[in-house]
Design a protein around this motif. Structure first.
Motif, PDB file in Angstrom:
ATOM      1  N   SER A  55      67.522  13.763 -15.324  1.00 35.43           N
ATOM      2  CA  SER A  55      66.436  13.693 -16.310  1.00 35.43           C
ATOM      3  C   SER A  55      66.680  14.634 -17.478  1.00 35.43           C
ATOM      4  N   ASN A  56      66.902  15.925 -17.209  1.00 39.73           N
ATOM      5  CA  ASN A  56      67.230  16.902 -18.250  1.00 39.73           C
ATOM      6  C   ASN A  56      68.232  17.895 -17.674  1.00 39.73           C
ATOM      7  N   PRO A  57      69.529  17.739 -17.993  1.00 45.17           N
ATOM      8  CA  PRO A  57      70.542  18.611 -17.383  1.00 45.17           C
ATOM      9  C   PRO A  57      70.395  20.075 -17.745  1.00 45.17           C
ATOM     10  N   ALA A  58      69.628  20.399 -18.804  1.00 49.58           N
ATOM     11  CA  ALA A  58      69.399  21.808 -19.143  1.00 49.58           C
ATOM     12  C   ALA A  58      68.650  22.543 -18.045  1.00 49.58           C
ATOM     13  N   GLY A  59      67.994  21.795 -17.166  1.00 46.43           N
ATOM     14  CA  GLY A  59      67.295  22.421 -16.042  1.00 46.43           C
ATOM     15  C   GLY A  59      68.219  23.134 -15.087  1.00 46.43           C
ATOM     16  N   GLN A 114      75.314  32.878 -17.680  1.00 48.33           N
ATOM     17  CA  GLN A 114      75.055  31.972 -18.794  1.00 48.33           C
ATOM     18  C   GLN A 114      75.390  30.513 -18.503  1.00 48.33           C
ATOM     19  N   VAL A 115      76.342  30.262 -17.628  1.00 48.09           N
ATOM     20  CA  VAL A 115      76.859  28.909 -17.437  1.00 48.09           C
ATOM     21  C   VAL A 115      76.557  28.409 -16.019  1.00 48.09           C
ATOM     22  N   ALA A 116      76.062  27.179 -15.966  1.00 52.43           N
ATOM     23  CA  ALA A 116      75.854  26.487 -14.697  1.00 52.43           C
ATOM     24  C   ALA A 116      76.471  25.098 -14.789  1.00 52.43           C
ATOM     25  N   VAL A 117      77.040  24.639 -13.691  1.00 53.74           N
ATOM     26  CA  VAL A 117      77.639  23.310 -13.644  1.00 53.74           C
ATOM     27  C   VAL A 117      77.088  22.570 -12.431  1.00 53.74           C
ATOM     28  N   GLY A 118      77.304  21.262 -12.408  1.00 55.82           N
ATOM     29  CA  GLY A 118      76.857  20.481 -11.263  1.00 55.82           C
ATOM     30  C   GLY A 118      77.151  19.012 -11.457  1.00 55.82           C
ATOM     31  N   PHE A 119      76.737  18.210 -10.481  1.00 55.70           N
ATOM     32  CA  PHE A 119      76.841  16.764 -10.611  1.00 55.70           C
ATOM     33  C   PHE A 119      75.674  16.120  -9.869  1.00 55.70           C
ATOM     34  N   ALA A 120      75.392  14.891 -10.254  1.00 58.15           N
ATOM     35  CA  ALA A 120      74.369  14.097  -9.571  1.00 58.15           C
ATOM     36  C   ALA A 120      74.876  12.676  -9.436  1.00 58.15           C
ATOM     37  N   ALA A 159      75.584  23.343 -18.219  1.00 58.23           N
ATOM     38  CA  ALA A 159      74.471  23.912 -18.978  1.00 58.23           C
ATOM     39  C   ALA A 159      74.835  25.324 -19.421  1.00 58.23           C
ATOM     40  N   TRP A 160      74.447  25.669 -20.649  1.00 56.61           N
ATOM     41  CA  TRP A 160      74.752  26.973 -21.239  1.00 56.61           C
ATOM     42  C   TRP A 160      73.464  27.653 -21.681  1.00 56.61           C
ATOM     43  N   LYS A 161      73.177  28.784 -21.055  1.00 57.40           N
ATOM     44  CA  LYS A 161      72.011  29.574 -21.450  1.00 57.40           C
ATOM     45  C   LYS A 161      72.447  30.469 -22.613  1.00 57.40           C
ATOM     46  N   TYR A 162      72.282  29.945 -23.837  1.00 58.53           N
ATOM     47  CA  TYR A 162      72.777  30.645 -25.026  1.00 58.53           C
ATOM     48  C   TYR A 162      71.852  31.770 -25.475  1.00 58.53           C
ATOM     49  N   ALA A 163      70.673  31.838 -24.902  1.00 58.75           N
ATOM     50  CA  ALA A 163      69.731  32.927 -25.137  1.00 58.75           C
ATOM     51  C   ALA A 163      69.020  33.200 -23.810  1.00 58.75           C
ATOM     52  N   PRO A 164      68.410  34.378 -23.652  1.00 58.77           N
ATOM     53  CA  PRO A 164      67.774  34.673 -22.364  1.00 58.77           C
ATOM     54  C   PRO A 164      66.733  33.651 -21.933  1.00 58.77           C
ATOM     55  N   ASN A 165      66.133  32.963 -22.916  1.00 61.16           N
ATOM     56  CA  ASN A 165      65.052  32.048 -22.568  1.00 61.16           C
ATOM     57  C   ASN A 165      65.309  30.601 -22.991  1.00 61.16           C
ATOM     58  N   SER A 167      68.276  27.101 -23.147  1.00 56.61           N
ATOM     59  CA  SER A 167      69.490  26.513 -22.608  1.00 56.61           C
ATOM     60  C   SER A 167      69.738  25.147 -23.235  1.00 56.61           C
ATOM     61  N   VAL A 168      71.022  24.800 -23.398  1.00 54.06           N
ATOM     62  CA  VAL A 168      71.422  23.447 -23.789  1.00 54.06           C
ATOM     63  C   VAL A 168      72.393  22.923 -22.748  1.00 54.06           C
ATOM     64  N   ALA A 169      72.524  21.593 -22.673  1.00 52.50           N
ATOM     65  CA  ALA A 169      73.365  21.028 -21.622  1.00 52.50           C
ATOM     66  C   ALA A 169      73.937  19.689 -22.058  1.00 52.50           C
ATOM     67  N   PHE A 170      75.043  19.343 -21.416  1.00 51.38           N
ATOM     68  CA  PHE A 170      75.711  18.063 -21.630  1.00 51.38           C
ATOM     69  C   PHE A 170      76.064  17.478 -20.269  1.00 51.38           C
ATOM     70  N   ALA A 171      75.851  16.175 -20.113  1.00 52.54           N
ATOM     71  CA  ALA A 171      76.241  15.470 -18.885  1.00 52.54           C
ATOM     72  C   ALA A 171      76.874  14.137 -19.256  1.00 52.54           C
ATOM     73  N   SER A 172      77.902  13.756 -18.536  1.00 49.88           N
ATOM     74  CA  SER A 172      78.473  12.415 -18.680  1.00 49.88           C
ATOM     75  C   SER A 172      77.707  11.451 -17.791  1.00 49.88           C
ATOM     76  N   ASN A 173      77.466  10.259 -18.299  1.00 50.78           N
ATOM     77  CA  ASN A 173      76.869   9.187 -17.502  1.00 50.78           C
ATOM     78  C   ASN A 173      77.959   8.140 -17.231  1.00 50.78           C
ATOM     79  N   ILE A 174      78.626   8.279 -16.102  1.00 48.39           N
ATOM     80  CA  ILE A 174      79.669   7.338 -15.717  1.00 48.39           C
ATOM     81  C   ILE A 174      79.019   6.277 -14.843  1.00 48.39           C
ATOM     82  N   MET A 175      79.017   5.047 -15.322  1.00 48.09           N
ATOM     83  CA  MET A 175      78.207   3.997 -14.710  1.00 48.09           C
ATOM     84  C   MET A 175      79.052   2.918 -14.050  1.00 48.09           C
TER      85      MET A 175
END
Length: 414
Positions: A55-59, A114-120, A159-165, A167-175
């Motif tokens: 839904s929102n990878p920044a989470g 600052q950095v978190a990764v994952g997959f769904a 996801a990259w927490k570029y400030a303490p409060n 975050s921005v994120a990018f995810a690939s949607n491989i379908m």
């Protein structure tokens, strides 16, 4: 642990591809992750687990390192009727298959502060109808009728927490998607390729897109805001159905986007709301109206005539005890199917609009929890208005559907 994740991953892929997803906001899932389902899918700013990637990878920046597995059982009740036709008046039951199981798997890992990764891995959406008595028999079709569409997304994310409060994120949607249609051979005279119209068995298609997300926490973490955008996924064609879908068997995934807010009214009670949009009309095979002046399968050939929809969700989460979390939610979406487009949508009666949800999470220990969620999609009906073309005898097709949805999930936090 990695062997366990790999085994669950393999099982999840197999199970999703073996079952047709049957979604509720058009043909998209109403919520990704069982915990989010308990809030009627409210999850753009309300982060529960690693399924936030869907839904929102920044989470990812705001959850602990964990692995999540779950399954959702869909029990849709769908039917259609035809009235005012000299050929096919009657009531038709589309419940040749009654239950569908859709697994979910997700993993998140904190690389540093600052950095978190994952997959769904999850079922993005789909549709199924199975008419033992075909509504199209009197129009020249033979045998049982129906369609079966399932879509699987694999989404690695960072996801990259570029400030303490923030975050921005990018995810690939491989379908990866599968489709099958049967019992619509009576439309052969309208198709550019009648040999690839119906009863061709399962066909598959692949594509890739991306998802962007942003989130921020404010007012001493009482207020969370979120936004997400999912690109259109350009998919390879269903060659076996090049005489059915517009653009020679094209079936892309439409773009979607939304914003969300979550606010802690008290330390124990959080209220969240989302607004989303799905642009179904930008996919020709879905958005083209029932147009019999152009052959089926051509760029302007008939589609399902679905309109773009907005989705409105509100949910509440209450920490009743240190171990017990309670959830509830309601969502409403616009009607994608208009009254003059019901004839072809006998195959895809995705008309439900309102969902009521309840959910519970029980903390087993410091690392483990189990969750359950139940959603009822209230019965909705779209009655046709001049929906059957004159050269098919005129009259109207009416569509009806409701759903019961039960999800169960397990989470392990490292």
């Amino acid at each position: 642990m990695m062997k366990t994740i790999y085994s669950v991953l393999s099982l999840g892929i197999f199970a999703i591809l073996s079952n047709a997803t049957h979604a509720t906001t058009g043909y998209f899932m109403h919520g990704y992750g069982v915990k989010a389902q308990g809030n009627a899918g409210t999850s753009i700013a309300n982060f529960n687990d690693a399924l936030t990637i869907a839904s929102n990878p920044a989470g990812l920046s705001w959850i602990e390192q964990q692995v999540n597995v779950g399954a959702t059982i869909f029990a849709p009740d769908r039917s259609s009727s035809i009235h005012g036709s000299p050929f096919a008046d009657g009531e038709y039951d589309a419940n040749g298959r009654e239950y569908f199981v859709i697994p979910e798997v997700a993993y998140s890992h904190l690389v540093n502060d600052q950095v978190a990764v994952g997959f769904a891995i999850y079922g993005n959406g789909g549709m199924n109808t199975s008419y033992k008595q075909s509504p199209f028999e009197k129009y020249g079709s033979t045998g049982p009728a129906g369609v079966n569409l399932s879509q699987l997304f694999f989404s690695p994310a960072v996801a990259w927490k570029y400030a303490p409060n923030q975050s921005v994120a990018f995810a690939s949607n491989i379908m990866y998607q599968q489709f099958e249609a049967k019992g619509i051979d009576g439309f052969a005279q309208l198709s550019q390729d009648s040999t690839n119209l119906s009863n061709r068995g399962k066909d598959s298609s692949t594509g890739i897109g991306f998802k962007l997300g942003w989130s921020g926490q404010f007012l001493n973490d009482q207020l969370t805001l979120g936004a997400k955008y999912s690109s259109k996924v350009k998919a390879s064609n269903f060659d076996k159905y090049s005489g059915l879908f517009a653009e020679n068997g094209g079936f892309d995934v439409p773009e979607s986007y939304g914003v969300g807010v979550a606010f802690k009214l008290t330390p124990a009670l959080t209220v969240a709301a989302d607004v989303e949009r799905i642009n179904y009309s930008n996919v020709a095979s879905v958005g083209n109206s029932l147009n019999l002046t152009e052959p089926l399968g051509t760029a302007q050939g008939a589609g399902f005539g679905w309109q773009d929809i907005n989705i409105y969700k509100i949910g509440a989460t209450y920490q009743a005890t240190p171990k017990l979390t309670l959830r509830a939610g309601y969502s409403h979406n616009d009607q994608p199917i208009q009254s003059d487009q019901t004839f072809l949508n006998i195959l895809a009666p995705g008309v439900v609009q309102d969902h009521l949800s309840l959910g519970v999470t029980w903390q087993l220990d410091a690392h483990q929890d189990v969750s359950i969620a139940y959603t009822h999609a209230l019965e909705a009906e779209v009655n046709g208005q001049s929906s059957i073309p004159v050269n098919f005898g005129a009259g109207n097709a009416n569509l009806k559907m409701n759903q019961n949805i039960l999800g169960l999930a397990y989470s392990f936090q490292f």
